[in-house]
Design a protein around this motif. Structure first.
Motif, PDB file in Angstrom:
ATOM      1  N   LYS A  28     -71.985 -51.654   8.222  1.00 50.56           N
ATOM      2  CA  LYS A  28     -71.888 -52.952   8.910  1.00 50.56           C
ATOM      3  C   LYS A  28     -72.734 -52.978  10.181  1.00 50.56           C
ATOM      4  N   THR A  29     -72.522 -51.957  11.034  1.00 50.77           N
ATOM      5  CA  THR A  29     -73.249 -51.934  12.298  1.00 50.77           C
ATOM      6  C   THR A  29     -74.752 -51.812  12.060  1.00 50.77           C
ATOM      7  N   THR A  30     -75.119 -50.970  11.087  1.00 54.63           N
ATOM      8  CA  THR A  30     -76.541 -50.820  10.781  1.00 54.63           C
ATOM      9  C   THR A  30     -77.133 -52.175  10.391  1.00 54.63           C
TER      10      THR A  30
ATOM     11  N   PRO B 214     -72.042 -55.431  21.140  1.00 52.37           N
ATOM     12  CA  PRO B 214     -72.207 -54.249  20.309  1.00 52.37           C
ATOM     13  C   PRO B 214     -70.846 -53.574  20.099  1.00 52.37           C
ATOM     14  N   GLN B 215     -70.802 -52.757  19.046  1.00 57.09           N
ATOM     15  CA  GLN B 215     -69.596 -51.952  18.854  1.00 57.09           C
ATOM     16  C   GLN B 215     -69.484 -51.004  20.050  1.00 57.09           C
ATOM     17  N   GLU B 216     -68.276 -50.803  20.561  1.00 55.54           N
ATOM     18  CA  GLU B 216     -68.045 -49.933  21.726  1.00 55.54           C
ATOM     19  C   GLU B 216     -68.966 -50.302  22.876  1.00 55.54           C
TER      20      GLU B 216
ATOM     21  N   LEU C 274     -70.903 -60.384  16.636  1.00 52.57           N
ATOM     22  CA  LEU C 274     -69.760 -59.738  17.272  1.00 52.57           C
ATOM     23  C   LEU C 274     -69.353 -58.541  16.418  1.00 52.57           C
ATOM     24  N   ASP C 275     -69.679 -57.334  16.897  1.00 46.43           N
ATOM     25  CA  ASP C 275     -69.369 -56.128  16.126  1.00 46.43           C
ATOM     26  C   ASP C 275     -68.038 -55.576  16.610  1.00 46.43           C
ATOM     27  N   GLU C 276     -67.003 -55.794  15.831  1.00 46.45           N
ATOM     28  CA  GLU C 276     -65.637 -55.380  16.167  1.00 46.45           C
ATOM     29  C   GLU C 276     -65.221 -55.858  17.550  1.00 46.45           C
ATOM     30  N   PRO C 277     -65.229 -57.157  17.778  1.00 47.92           N
ATOM     31  CA  PRO C 277     -64.940 -57.652  19.123  1.00 47.92           C
ATOM     32  C   PRO C 277     -63.494 -57.438  19.553  1.00 47.92           C
TER      33      PRO C 277
HETATM   34 MG   LIG Z   1     -69.740 -50.189  13.060  1.00 47.39          MG
END
Ligand SMILES: [Mg+2]
Ligand SMILES: Nc1ncnc2c1ncn2[C@@H]1O[C@H](COP(=O)(O)OP(=O)(O)OP(=O)(O)O)[C@@H](O)[C@H]1O
Lengths: 368, 322
Positions: B42-44, B82-84, B153-156
C-alpha cells in the motif's frame, strides 16, 4: 528557482529549533569557549618556554672564587633555563630520579681550581634521550662552557645571542591558539550537525516530507549553511573576546577574516551533508563522519602548530582542508601575512566549491 | 481527466514484488480506500503516486502529471500524510503550520486548522513531546495547509483514540463534501467501510478485490448462513436428514449451514428439533468486509477472483494493527 523567502522561512525554523536544543548550543558556542579557557589557562603561566633544570655544585672554590656558582648563575640568566640548585650533600643521580627530572647539571669538586690552572675539567650533563628538552639543556650548557673557555684565554665572543620569539616580542601561545580553536569550531559544529541531520532526516523520512513542499534541496542546504555562518561568527567573536579579555591575546582583526568565516562553515556543512548522503544509515554516517573529522581535529593545527609534528604528519596535514583555514586565519590574525592568507583562501574556495557541488548533486530528497 | 490513473504498475525490491502489476483509477471527489495486510504494498503504491518513489514499470498519471518527473508541480496540488509522520523535534504544531504556509506562500489561519483537527490544546507543545495521536493530527493539519484538491492519507488514524479517530473521520467527510479526492489506507475495515466510496484490497503486491464494499462482499462473501451452537453429532444428523450443505466449526462448536433460500433455515431447525439432541443459540449472519478480507488475504484468489480452498468458515478475526 531559488526563493529567498523560503530560505528565510526555513532558516527561521531551523535556527529556532537549534537554539531550543541545548546540545547544539553547547557544542556550537559554549564548548569552544571552554576550550579557550582550558588551553589558555594551561599555557598562559609558561609562555616563555623556560626549561627547569636541576644543578648540583660540588665545586669547593679556589683562590677565593667559586666559578661553579658563577657558571650556574650565568645559565640562569639565560632565558632558556631556570636552574634549581640541589644541595651538594645529595646523591645527584638519585635525586634526579626521585624528582622525575629529565635534565641535570653536575659541577665537579675541583672545577674552580682546574679552570684557573688551565687544566681540563668535565661538567656532567644528565639527560633523557626521549625528552625534547635534553637537547636544549646540553646545547645551552655547551654554549656557556665555550664562553667560559674563551674568557679563560682572553678570547672575545664575536657572536652573542639574544632570545626573541617570532614576529613580535609579545606573541604568546594564546595568540596561536585562537585561530586554531576557531578552526576547530568551524570544523566540528557544522560537520557533526550535518552528518547527523542528513542521515537522520533520511531515516525518519523528513527529507521526503520536505520534498512535498515547494522548498528545494538547494534552498534547504543554503539555509543550513547560513545558520552555521551565523553561529561561526558568534563563536568567533566569543572566542576572540575571551582570548583578549581573559588572556590578553594580541590578534589582528581585519575584513580578511570574513571570507574564512563564511567559506569554512560552508565547506564543512557540505562535507557533512555529503557523508550523510553517501552512507546508508545514521550509524555508518557517524562512523564515516568521525573518520573524516578526527584527523582534522588534531592534525590541522588546531591545538598546536603543525611545525612541531614529524614531516610525514605535516604532509598529511597539507592534505586536510581545515589546515588551509587555520593557516589562513593565522596569517591574518597573527602574522599579518595577507599574501599568504590569499593563497590559503584560494585553496579553501576551490575545495568548498567542489564539495558543495558534489553534496548538492548526490543529495537526494526521494528514493529511486 | 481522472485524478488518478494507474496501469500495470510494478515495483520490485530485489526479489520482493512490492507492487505487482496493479491497475486502477480514482474518480473526482471519490474516497478510495486501500486495504491489505502489512507488507501488501500500500505505502509503496501511494508513494509512487505522490512522486516520492520511482516506479519500475507501468503508467501512472496523477492530476494529469507524471508524479516522478513533475513532482515539484504536483506537490503544490496534493496533501499527504505519510505513514508514521515525523517532523522537526523542536517545533510546535502552530509554528509548523505557519512554516508550511510560508513555504507554499499561502495565507492560512493556523488556529482554524488546529481546531479543525482537534489540536488546539497542543498548539504550543514541541513536536517531540506530542503523543503519537497528536503527531498524526499535526500531519493531517500540515496536509491541509495548501488546500489540496487531492489527498493521500497513509494510515491517518493508526494509534488514535476512538474520539480522535472520529474527529479525523469528520475532517475526511468534510473534505469529501468539499469535493476533494482522497486516497486512504487503513487497517480498520470499519473505517474503510464508513469513509470510502470504493475500496481495493491488496495482498502480496496485487489487487485481489476492488469495488464498493457491498460489491466485494457479494462477489467474495459466502452469503447468508445459519449458525447453530451444538455438537458434531447433531451436525451429522442434520446433514443426513436434509438436502442441505452442513459444515462444522469444531473450535467454536458451531454448525454452519449456508442458506440458498430463507426457507432452508426452517428445514435445518426442524431436523435439529427432530433429533432430540440439545442445541443452543441460533443466528443467521452474512460475511462482513472483515470476513471477506481475512479470506482474501489468508487464502488468496484464483484467476477468476474466486477464493481458493476456503471450506471452513473462519471466525471474524480481530482487526489487524501494526
Ligand atoms: Mg504502509
Ligand atoms: N525501500 C524499500 N527497500 C526494500 N524493500 C522495501 C522498501 N519499501 C518497501 N519494501 C518492501 O515492499 C513490501 C511492501 O511494503 P509497503 O510498505 O508498501 O507495505 P504496506 O502495505 O504499506 O504495509 P503496512 O501495512 O505494514 O504499512 C514489503 O515487503 C517491504 O518489505
Amino acid at each position: 528557482m531559488v526563493s529567498g523567502k523560503r530560505i528565510f522561512s526555513d532558516f527561521k525554523v531551523f535556527s529556532r529549533g537549534y537554539l531550543r536544543n541545548k546540545f547544539g548550543l553547547f557544542f556550537g558556542l559554549i564548548f569552544p569557549v571552554i576550550l579557550i579557557l582550558i588551553f589558555g589557562a594551561i599555557f598562559s603561566g609558561n609562555n616563555t618556554g623556560t626549561i627547569d633544570v636541576y644543578a648540583q655544585n660540588q665545586d669547593t672554590g679556589a683562590f677565593g672564587q667559586n666559578l661553579g656558582d658563577r657558571f650556574l648563575s650565568a645559565l640562569n640568566e639565560s632565558t632558556t633555563l631556570r636552574v634549581i640548585t640541589v644541595n651538594a650533600s645529595e646523591n645527584f643521580p638519585d635525586y634526579l630520579a626521585a624528582h622525575s627530572a629529565s635534565d641535570g647539571i653536575l659541577i665537579p669538586q675541583n672545577f674552580s681550581a682546574n679552570y684557573i690552572l688551565g687544566q681540563p675539567v668535565n661538567l656532567t650533563v644528565y639527560g633523557n634521550p626521549t625528552s625534547s628538552t635534553s637537547g636544549i639543556v646540553s646545547g645551552t650548557v655547551n654554549g656557556y662552557a665555550n664562553y667560559f673557555n674563551l674568557q679563560r684565554f682572553n678570547g672575545t665572543m664575536i657572536i652573542g645571542l639574544t632570545s626573541a620569539t617570532v614576529n613580535t616580542q609579545q606573541t604568546k601561545y594564546i595568540d596561536f591558539l585562537i585561530p586554531g580553536l576557531i578552526g576547530f569550531s568551524i570544523l566540528t559544529s557544522p560537520m557533526f550537525s550535518l552528518v547527523n541531520i542528513s542521515s537522520e532526516y533520511k531515516k525518519t523520512k523528513l527529507f521526503k516530507q520536505l520534498s512535498l513542499t515547494p522548498l528545494t534541496k538547494m534552498e534547504w542546504l543554503t539555509s543550513k549553511v547560513l545558520w552555521y555562518i551565523v553561529l561561526t561568527i558568534a563563536g568567533f567573536l566569543l572566542m576572540v573576546g575571551v582570548g583578549i579579555f581573559a588572556f590578553g591575546a594580541h590578534v589582528t582583526l581585519t575584513p580578511w577574516l570574513i571570507p574564512f568565516l563564511v567559506l569554512g562553515p560552508m565547506l564543512f556543512a557540505a562535507l557533512g551533508m555529503l557523508v550523510g548522503t553517501v552512507t546508508k544509515n545514521p550509524e555508518t554516517a557517524g562512523v564515516i563522519g568521525n573518520i573524516v573529522t578526527f584527523p582534522m581535529m588534531f592534525l590541522a593545527g588546531t591545538f598546536f602548530p603543525i611545525s612541531i609534528m614529524p614531516t610525514y604528519l605535516q604532509t598529511v596535514a597539507h592534505g586536510l582542508p581545515l589546515f588551509y583555514i587555520i593557516e589562513g586565519l593565522n596569517n591574518v590574525m597573527v602574522y599579518n601575512n595577507i599574501t599568504g592568507a590569499i593563497i590559503d583562501l584560494v585553496v579553501v574556495a576551490v575545495i568548498t566549491v567542489v564539495i558543495f557541488a558534489l553534496a548538492v548533486k548526490l543529495f537526494k530528497w526521494r528514493e529511486d | 481527466m481522472l485524478p488518478i490513473e494507474v496501469v500495470s504498475l510494478k515495483k520490485c525490491y530485489g526479489d520482493i514484488r512490492a507492487v505487482d502489476d496493479i491497475s486502477f483509477t480514482v474518480k473526482q471527489g471519490e474516497v478510495f480506500g486501500l486495504l491489505g495486510p502489512n507488507g501488501a504494498g500500500k505505502t509503496t503504491t501511494i508513494e509512487i503516486l505522490e512522486g516520492l518513489r520511482a516506479k519500475d514499470e507501468g503508467q501512472v498519471k496523477v492530476l494529469g502529471l507524471d508524479p516522478w518527473k513533475d513532482g515539484y508541480e504536483l506537490h503544490k496540488k496534493i496533501g499527504v500524510i505519510p505513514q508514521e509522520f515525523t517532523f522537526f523535534e523542536k517545533i510546535t504544531p502552530k509554528e509548523a503550520i505557519q512554516y508550511y504556509a510560508d513555504l507554499f506562500k499561502v495565507k492560512v489561519d493556523p488556529d482554524a486548522i488546529l481546531k479543525e483537527v482537534l489540536l488546539e490544546d497542543s498548539a504550543k507543545v514541541y513536536f517531540d513531546s506530542l503523543s503519537g495521536g497528536q503527531k498524526q493530527k499535526t500531519g493531517l493539519a500540515l496536509s491541509l495547509v495548501n488546500s489540496p484538491e487531492l489527498l493521500f492519507l497513509d494510515e491517518p488514524t493508526t494509534g488514535l483514540d476512538p474520539n480522535a479517530r472520529r474527529a479525523i473521520w469528520e475532517v475526511i467527510r468534510g473534505l469529501k463534501a468539499k469535493g476533494k479526492t482522497i486516497i486512504l489506507t487503513t487497517h480498520y475495515l470499519d473505517e474503510a467501510q464508513q469513509l470510502s466510496d470504493r475500496v481495493a484490497i491488496m495482498n502480496h503486491g496485487k489487487i485481489v478485490a476492488m469495488g464498493t464494499s457491498e460489491e466485494i462482499i457479494k462477489q467474495h462473501g459466502s452469503g447468508e448462513r445459519l449458525e447453530i451452537h451444538g455438537t458434531e453429532k447433531l451436525a451429522n444428523y442434520i446433514k443426513e436428514n436434509t438436502e442441505l450443505q452442513v459444515d462444522y466449526n469444531r473450535s467454536r462448536g458451531e454448525i454452519v449451514i449456508p442458506l440458498k433460500q430463507k426457507i432452508d433455515a426452517l428445514a435445518a431447525l426442524a431436523a435439529a428439533e427432530q433429533s432430540g439432541m440439545d442445541w443452543g443459540e441460533i443466528q443467521t449472519r452474512q460475511d462482513s468486509l472483515d470476513d471477506v478480507f481475512v479470506k482474501l488475504v489468508s487464502y488468496g484468489v484464483n484467476e477468476q477472483g474466486e477464493i481458493i480452498g476456503d471450506n471452513e468458515v473462519k471466525p471474524a478475526v480481530s482487526k489487524r494493527r501494526r
